[in-house]
Design an enzyme around this catalytic site. Structure first.
Site, PDB file in Angstrom:
ATOM      1  N   SER A 161       0.818  -1.219   0.000  1.00 36.02           N
ATOM      2  CA  SER A 161       0.000   0.000   0.000  1.00 36.02           C
ATOM      3  C   SER A 161       0.850   1.266   0.000  1.00 36.02           C
ATOM      4  O   SER A 161       0.484   2.259  -0.634  1.00 36.02           O
ATOM      5  CB  SER A 161      -0.965  -0.005   1.184  1.00 36.02           C
ATOM      6  OG  SER A 161      -0.280  -0.190   2.402  1.00 36.02           O
ATOM      7  N   HIS A 218       1.656   4.929   4.124  1.00 36.52           N
ATOM      8  CA  HIS A 218       0.875   5.564   3.056  1.00 36.52           C
ATOM      9  C   HIS A 218       1.363   6.993   2.807  1.00 36.52           C
ATOM     10  O   HIS A 218       1.584   7.385   1.651  1.00 36.52           O
ATOM     11  CB  HIS A 218      -0.608   5.596   3.440  1.00 36.52           C
ATOM     12  CG  HIS A 218      -1.216   4.245   3.581  1.00 36.52           C
ATOM     13  ND1 HIS A 218      -2.479   4.045   4.083  1.00 36.52           N
ATOM     14  CD2 HIS A 218      -0.730   3.005   3.267  1.00 36.52           C
ATOM     15  CE1 HIS A 218      -2.751   2.751   4.090  1.00 36.52           C
ATOM     16  NE2 HIS A 218      -1.707   2.106   3.596  1.00 36.52           N
TER      17      HIS A 218
END
Length: 229
Positions: A161, A218
């Site tokens: 991610s 992230h």
């Protein structure tokens, strides 16, 4: 209808033939691999290593799973603890800066990430080439992992991610600066992912019981992708 078909299958009334992989399908896969060799290699490697994350509840400092984590894990009796980043790197375990991206903890986790890797990564590779894609993934992955450590502290985290947000940031900046070679990603996708990032820091998504988000990864990945773009 499905239940009826299943009952017929069990009774032998319905014969199911297994579909064979056709020669044209193999040619198509070969063609895609030639066009996006790094992106597809990255996806395949993640799929091959997926079982490691699924067996992470069987913790042992000598397992491959433990060796792919950012920080080295040491065991004293029944207790486990993380070694500091400095000590880990002093032992020349440099690969750990990169390898957490290969660990996924659920089917939802890996499918969501790899779909985005394919959707964005192949566009970057098609426009900028495999070498640029390789350098981008390495830089973004390391940045995301270190950012997660800085923000979230030592913990078990992994997945693509952070890299996905890095690819997103790179694509967003590249398209802005070189519009005649746009990545072709809808603006709504950028808006959605940025909103998702913001909501992640509120803890609302964690409360759904799907696992704790690596929000630091992230953010770090996104900033690294923007900088590279």
């Amino acid at each position: 209808f499905v239940l009826l078909a299943f009952e017929k299958y069990k009774s032998g009334e319905l014969e199911v033939q297994r579909a064979a992989i056709s020669y044209s399908t193999l040619l198509s896969l070969s063609s895609e691999f030639r066009r996006y060799p790094f992106t597809l290699s990255l996806i395949v490697l993640n799929i091959l290593l997926f079982p490691l994350g699924m067996s992470s509840n069987q913790l042992d400092s000598n397992t491959l799973f433990a060796r792919l984590m950012l920080l080295e894990i040491e065991q004293e009796g029944a207790d486990f603890y993380f070694v500091s980043l400095e000590q880990t790197l002093n032992k020349e375990q440099w690969w750990r800066l990169l390898t957490p991206m290969f660990i996924h903890f659920s089917w939802l986790h890996i499918v969501f990430n790899l779909l985005w890797v394919w959707e964005i990564g192949r566009r970057i590779e098609m426009i900028n080439g495999a070498f640029t894609m390789f350098c981008l993934v390495v830089f973004v992955s390391i940045s995301a992992n270190l950012s997660q450590l800085l923000i979230g502290g030592p913990s078990f985290f992994g997945g693509m991610s952070g890299v996905v947000f890095g690819l997103l940031g790179y694509s967003m900046v590249w398209t802005r600066l070189v519009p005649d070679k746009s990545m072709g990603i809808a603006k709504g996708v950028y808006v959605f992912m940025l909103i998702y990032l913001a909501i992640g820091f509120t803890g609302a998504i964690d409360s759904l019981g799907l696992g704790k988000l690596a929000n630091g990864a992230h953010l770090g990945g996104l900033l690294a992708g923007i900088f590279t773009g």
